[in-house]
Design an enzyme around this catalytic site. Structure first.
Site, PDB file in Angstrom:
ATOM      1  N   GLU A 116       0.836  -1.191   0.000  1.00  0.00           N
ATOM      2  CA  GLU A 116       0.000   0.000   0.000  1.00  0.00           C
ATOM      3  C   GLU A 116       0.876   1.248   0.000  1.00  0.00           C
ATOM      4  O   GLU A 116       1.921   1.284   0.644  1.00  0.00           O
ATOM      5  CB  GLU A 116      -0.903  -0.007   1.239  1.00  0.00           C
ATOM      6  CG  GLU A 116      -2.105   0.896   1.136  1.00  0.00           C
ATOM      7  CD  GLU A 116      -3.111   0.614   2.240  1.00  0.00           C
ATOM      8  OE1 GLU A 116      -3.433   1.580   2.965  1.00  0.00           O
ATOM      9  OE2 GLU A 116      -3.559  -0.546   2.368  1.00  0.00           O
ATOM     10  N   ASP A 118      -0.011   5.390   0.474  1.00  0.00           N
ATOM     11  CA  ASP A 118      -1.161   6.216   0.843  1.00  0.00           C
ATOM     12  C   ASP A 118      -0.890   7.706   0.863  1.00  0.00           C
ATOM     13  O   ASP A 118       0.118   8.154   1.414  1.00  0.00           O
ATOM     14  CB  ASP A 118      -1.620   5.890   2.272  1.00  0.00           C
ATOM     15  CG  ASP A 118      -2.070   4.460   2.457  1.00  0.00           C
ATOM     16  OD1 ASP A 118      -2.378   3.815   1.449  1.00  0.00           O
ATOM     17  OD2 ASP A 118      -2.111   4.005   3.609  1.00  0.00           O
ATOM     18  N   GLU A 120      -3.461  10.291   2.686  1.00  0.00           N
ATOM     19  CA  GLU A 120      -4.714  10.415   3.422  1.00  0.00           C
ATOM     20  C   GLU A 120      -4.850  11.854   3.907  1.00  0.00           C
ATOM     21  O   GLU A 120      -3.906  12.415   4.464  1.00  0.00           O
ATOM     22  CB  GLU A 120      -4.750   9.451   4.605  1.00  0.00           C
ATOM     23  CG  GLU A 120      -4.912   8.002   4.179  1.00  0.00           C
ATOM     24  CD  GLU A 120      -4.940   7.060   5.372  1.00  0.00           C
ATOM     25  OE1 GLU A 120      -5.866   6.229   5.435  1.00  0.00           O
ATOM     26  OE2 GLU A 120      -4.046   7.155   6.232  1.00  0.00           O
ATOM     27  N   GLN A 133      -1.534  12.943   5.598  1.00  0.00           N
ATOM     28  CA  GLN A 133      -0.765  11.811   6.112  1.00  0.00           C
ATOM     29  C   GLN A 133      -0.313  10.941   4.946  1.00  0.00           C
ATOM     30  O   GLN A 133      -1.090  10.672   4.026  1.00  0.00           O
ATOM     31  CB  GLN A 133      -1.612  10.992   7.080  1.00  0.00           C
ATOM     32  CG  GLN A 133      -0.929   9.738   7.612  1.00  0.00           C
ATOM     33  CD  GLN A 133      -1.683   9.136   8.785  1.00  0.00           C
ATOM     34  OE1 GLN A 133      -1.696   9.694   9.877  1.00  0.00           O
ATOM     35  NE2 GLN A 133      -2.320   7.993   8.567  1.00  0.00           N
ATOM     36  N   ASN A 135       1.723   7.135   4.049  1.00  0.00           N
ATOM     37  CA  ASN A 135       2.067   5.864   4.669  1.00  0.00           C
ATOM     38  C   ASN A 135       2.482   4.868   3.593  1.00  0.00           C
ATOM     39  O   ASN A 135       2.084   4.998   2.425  1.00  0.00           O
ATOM     40  CB  ASN A 135       0.874   5.305   5.457  1.00  0.00           C
ATOM     41  CG  ASN A 135       1.294   4.484   6.666  1.00  0.00           C
ATOM     42  OD1 ASN A 135       2.424   3.994   6.730  1.00  0.00           O
ATOM     43  ND2 ASN A 135       0.392   4.333   7.611  1.00  0.00           N
ATOM     44  N   GLY A 145       3.727   0.830  11.294  1.00  0.00           N
ATOM     45  CA  GLY A 145       3.084   1.902  10.546  1.00  0.00           C
ATOM     46  C   GLY A 145       4.115   2.966  10.210  1.00  0.00           C
ATOM     47  O   GLY A 145       4.756   3.522  11.091  1.00  0.00           O
ATOM     48  N   ARG A 146       4.301   3.237   8.951  1.00  0.00           N
ATOM     49  CA  ARG A 146       5.331   4.212   8.515  1.00  0.00           C
ATOM     50  C   ARG A 146       4.679   5.569   8.207  1.00  0.00           C
ATOM     51  O   ARG A 146       4.918   6.174   7.178  1.00  0.00           O
ATOM     52  CB  ARG A 146       6.083   3.659   7.308  1.00  0.00           C
ATOM     53  CG  ARG A 146       6.879   2.400   7.650  1.00  0.00           C
ATOM     54  CD  ARG A 146       7.644   1.853   6.448  1.00  0.00           C
ATOM     55  NE  ARG A 146       8.582   0.827   6.861  1.00  0.00           N
ATOM     56  CZ  ARG A 146       8.272  -0.475   7.002  1.00  0.00           C
ATOM     57  NH1 ARG A 146       7.035  -0.887   6.742  1.00  0.00           N
ATOM     58  NH2 ARG A 146       9.188  -1.342   7.400  1.00  0.00           N
ATOM     59  N   ARG A 289       6.932   5.419  20.731  1.00  0.00           N
ATOM     60  CA  ARG A 289       6.496   4.225  20.003  1.00  0.00           C
ATOM     61  C   ARG A 289       7.636   3.235  19.793  1.00  0.00           C
ATOM     62  O   ARG A 289       7.453   2.030  19.931  1.00  0.00           O
ATOM     63  CB  ARG A 289       5.930   4.681  18.653  1.00  0.00           C
ATOM     64  CG  ARG A 289       5.280   3.612  17.826  1.00  0.00           C
ATOM     65  CD  ARG A 289       4.654   4.274  16.615  1.00  0.00           C
ATOM     66  NE  ARG A 289       3.958   3.356  15.762  1.00  0.00           N
ATOM     67  CZ  ARG A 289       3.309   3.720  14.668  1.00  0.00           C
ATOM     68  NH1 ARG A 289       3.251   4.991  14.332  1.00  0.00           N
ATOM     69  NH2 ARG A 289       2.700   2.825  13.920  1.00  0.00           N
TER      70      ARG A 289
END
Length: 335
Positions: A116, A118, A120, A133, A135, A145-146, A289
């Protein structure tokens, strides 16, 4: 599916070779003149009934979100690399909880090992700007999650602006109005997490109330519906693999034009300036994170300093616990 994937994988090398040949001498070109497709030539309705409306000569598309449903469209073909672009005008006023997505995916084919890429667009309360955003997932690597998030130097609801994805076998570049805002290079450290299988292009608008604005604090308010996002200047310039016949368009001459193979020095400066001024989140610097950044991350001292000043808890030595939330984009399978 294994047989069809074998066919597609055999086409991979021919497609890459043709795209590379077309791109010779065009590295980093910022004024691409690529052919624009009409909706019927390259796309099909994904979901949302009459919430998708064509305008003018069929090269402009309006998607809307109301209390009944969101809406979306999808490319007719799968693509092995290329340059994918659209001019987009986002909804105005109160847009909290609204998510507009312009992305590539093969999740309908490879459910457990999907790729994927993205864009967004995350709506906001009145008086606050839309956020963008980006990704990247490869081979089902949803555990990392990048994400990166940015503000923009303009109001994306005032007028159309161009958002583009360059995807080759060695890098991915996200552009806003031909300014590169993020570059993801294929490295050994990234391994199989770099997107490498054919994908289709999607455009959707949907209700992301549970997560999109302040972690779900502000939800979609349908008093302001319908929320309408407008798409024009749709570009699908790449190596097409028909999703039904699994035949490749790479044995034919692609439309005139070329794609970049890298970003130029001038564009690199533009990208660094953009990130310094407008980036608000990057997974590589998220100390809450990741105690140790993921192996593909190459840290930039200026970016680190900017993000620490913006959010010292997340990007410094804070002790806040991070609770990961994986959201699922609306699609034809969930409508």
């Amino acid at each position: 599916m294994s047989a069809s994937w074998s066919v597609m994988s055999c086409m991979f090398f021919a497609c890459c070779a043709l795209l590379a040949a077309l791109a010779v001498g065009s590295a980093g070109s910022s004024n691409l003149e690529l052919p624009v497709m009409s909706f019927d030539e390259g796309y099909t309705h994904l979901f949302g009934d009459d919430n998708l409306v064509l305008h003018g000569d069929g090269k402009s598309v309006h998607l809307s979100l109301d209390e009944r449903t969101g809406s979306g469209f999808v490319s007719q073909d799968l693509y092995l690399h290329g340059f994918f672009s659209a001019s987009i005008k986002l909804p105005a006023d109160y847009t909290a909880g609204v998510v507009v997505a312009f992305y590539m995916s093969n999740g309908d084919i490879f459910e457990k090992s999907h790729d994927e890429i993205d864009f967004e667009f995350l709506g906001n309360i009145r008086g606050k700007d839309w956020r963008v955003q980006t990704n990247v997932y490869g081979n089902g690597s949803v555990g990392i999650g990048r994400e990166e998030r940015y503000n923009l130097w303009f109001d994306p609801s005032d007028d159309f602006h161009q958002y583009s994805i360059l995807w080759t076998d060695s890098l991915i570049v996200f552009y806003v109005d031909n300014v590169p805002i993020r570059e993801v290079k294929r490295t050994k450290a990234m391994g199989g997490d770099f997107p490498s299988k054919p994908m289709t292009l999607y455009a959707t608008i949907w209700d992301g109330s549970n997560w999109a604005t302040n972690g779900g604090k502000y939800r979609v308010n349908y008093k302001y519906a319908p929320y309408i996002v407008q798409f024009s200047d749709l570009v699908l310039h790449g190596c097409a693999v028909d999703p039904i016949e699994h035949s490749s368009a790479c044995d034919a001459v692609l439309p005139s034009g070329s794609i970049p193979t890298a970003i130029t020095r001038e564009q690199k400066v533009q990208m660094e300036n953009f990130r310094k001024r407008h980036m608000t989140y990057s997974y590589c610097y998220d100390r809450a994170r990741y105690k140790i950044p993921p192996p593909e991350c190459i840290l930039n001292a200026k970016e680190a300093k900017h993000l620490r000043s913006f959010d010292p808890v997340t990007f410094g030595q804070g002790k806040r616990r991070f609770t990961k939330r994986r959201h699922h984009r609306a699609s034809s399978t969930s409508m």
